[in-house]
Design an enzyme around this catalytic site. Structure first.
Site, PDB file in Angstrom:
ATOM      1  N   LYS A   7      33.331  66.600  11.558  1.00 47.91           N
ATOM      2  CA  LYS A   7      34.711  66.140  11.379  1.00 47.91           C
ATOM      3  C   LYS A   7      34.862  64.726  11.938  1.00 47.91           C
ATOM      4  O   LYS A   7      35.501  63.866  11.325  1.00 47.91           O
ATOM      5  CB  LYS A   7      35.687  67.120  12.037  1.00 47.91           C
ATOM      6  CG  LYS A   7      35.800  68.410  11.238  1.00 47.91           C
ATOM      7  CD  LYS A   7      36.437  69.560  11.982  1.00 47.91           C
ATOM      8  CE  LYS A   7      36.259  70.839  11.143  1.00 47.91           C
ATOM      9  NZ  LYS A   7      36.669  72.059  11.816  1.00 47.91           N
TER      10      LYS A   7
ATOM     11  N   GLN B 242      39.471  73.964  17.137  1.00 49.15           N
ATOM     12  CA  GLN B 242      38.318  74.613  16.498  1.00 49.15           C
ATOM     13  C   GLN B 242      38.278  76.100  16.872  1.00 49.15           C
ATOM     14  O   GLN B 242      38.323  76.447  18.049  1.00 49.15           O
ATOM     15  CB  GLN B 242      37.027  73.895  16.944  1.00 49.15           C
ATOM     16  CG  GLN B 242      35.779  74.389  16.264  1.00 49.15           C
ATOM     17  CD  GLN B 242      35.770  74.095  14.761  1.00 49.15           C
ATOM     18  OE1 GLN B 242      36.099  72.997  14.329  1.00 49.15           O
ATOM     19  NE2 GLN B 242      35.399  75.086  13.964  1.00 49.15           N
TER      20      GLN B 242
ATOM     21  N   ASP C 162      45.408  72.021   9.852  1.00 48.46           N
ATOM     22  CA  ASP C 162      44.666  73.205   9.415  1.00 48.46           C
ATOM     23  C   ASP C 162      45.568  74.145   8.617  1.00 48.46           C
ATOM     24  O   ASP C 162      45.077  75.042   7.937  1.00 48.46           O
ATOM     25  CB  ASP C 162      44.131  73.972  10.639  1.00 48.46           C
ATOM     26  CG  ASP C 162      42.628  73.834  10.810  1.00 48.46           C
ATOM     27  OD1 ASP C 162      41.957  73.422   9.836  1.00 48.46           O
ATOM     28  OD2 ASP C 162      42.131  74.146  11.901  1.00 48.46           O
TER      29      ASP C 162
END
Ligand code: NDP
Length: 283
Positions: free
Chosen positions: A53, A97, A120
């Site tokens: 990322k 994460q 997200d």
């Protein structure tokens, strides 16, 4: 001849477009999209994803910040970091994460993220918006799959779509995106009675289970579009999807390979969501 959907190429095109749009945004407004990635603990796969990322951010000209916290980080400390990032004007997207260490209540952490920075798309407000048909941030993997389908010229309206797997990050948002495009959607899971029969009805079959090669040719209708989300590490170290590619591909009208199908799209869509978040901050 079935079409092998080239996720690497499509993801590259998207990243290139994001790079150009980000540079245009910076020129017009001075805003450089910023993504904060929070990693708690030392799960090896998570470390790899976080590294990818950061690399993708650098490629498209975004600011990226990584927050690496120890596995025994307290919930209060993590919540305080999220609060700081919510208030940080240089950060437009916040990604925590997953999975988090077991002692942390994941839902509580996700709910603490400002929904306008939830790139997200996991915050309950964003899930609700997706379900009610006014999405703000769509989870990256399902959004990437919709791009693959659209860019391959596949029409969804009136089609029978079957989604195998009902996780919050893939299966459920996938089903609502397909429904929004007027597909007739069936969701299957581990308690589905006759999975092969359900799968065989699919004009568009999405496999998001995590079991290598479980979708065999007898489960696929002739001419179906087959999207393989699964990423499974085999004993020989190779990656395998949920679909038995070699036997299913000849029956499919279009199919994604693993690797090189859905996988590259996830990070490309994360970049797109972060750009969208920065654009929202600019108005
Ligand atoms: P989860 O483990 O959260 O969910 C798996 C789903 O599969 C569950 O709904 C489960 O049903 C269902 N399932 C399990 N066994 C069966 C079975 N025998 N028959 C039918 N359904 C079954 O996984 P994720 O959704 O997080 O991920 C799915 C796969 O996609 C994994 O391989 C993962 O690595 C991959 N993935 C890939 C991404 C990418 O970028 N390419 C991103 C995210 C995930 P139940 O709910 O009843 O338990």
């Amino acid at each position: 001849m079935s079409i092998i959907i080239d996720g690497n190429k499509i993801a590259q095109d998207i990243r290139q477009a994001v790079r150009e749009e980000a540079s245009d945004l910076a020129r017009r407004t001075g805003i450089v999209p910023g993504l904060a990635v929070v990693l708690a603990g030392d799960d090896p796969a998570s470390k790899v994803y976080v590294g990818r990322k950061a690399k993708a951010c650098a490629e498209v000209g975004f600011l990226s910040r990584e927050y690496k916290l120890p596995a025994d980080v307290g919930e209060a400390e993590l919540l305080a970091l999220i609060r700081d990032l919510n208030n940080d004007r240089r950060i437009h997207g916040i990604l925590v994460q997953l999975p988090l260490p077991k002692h942390i209540v994941t839902d509580k952490i996700i709910a603490a993220i400002d929904p306008n920075k939830d790139v997200d798309g996991f915050h309950p407000a964003n899930v609700g918006r997706l379900v009610t048909g006014s999405p703000l941030f769509i989870p990256c993997t399902p959004r990437g799959i919709m791009e693959l389908i659209a860019r391959t010229g596949i029409e969804l309206s009136g089609k029978d779509a079957v989604v195998i797997g009902r996780s919050n990050i893939v299966g459920k948002p996938m089903a609502f995106l397909l429904l929004a495009q007027n597909a007739t959607v069936t969701m299957c899971h581990s308690k589905t009675k006759d999975l092969p029969a359900a799968a065989r009805r699919a004009d568009v079959l999405i496999a998001a289970v995590g079991k290598p090669h479980m979708i065999t040719a007898d489960m696929v209708k002739e001419g179906a579009v087959v999207i393989d989300v699964g990423v499974n590490r085999l004993e020989n170290g190779k990656l395998a999807g949920d679909v038995a590619f070699d036997e299913v591909a000849p029956k499919a009208s279009a199919i994604t390979p693993v690797p090189g199908g859905v996988g590259p799209m996830t990070i490309a869509m994360l970049m797109k969501n972060t750009l969208d978040a920065a654009r929202m901050a600019a108005v």
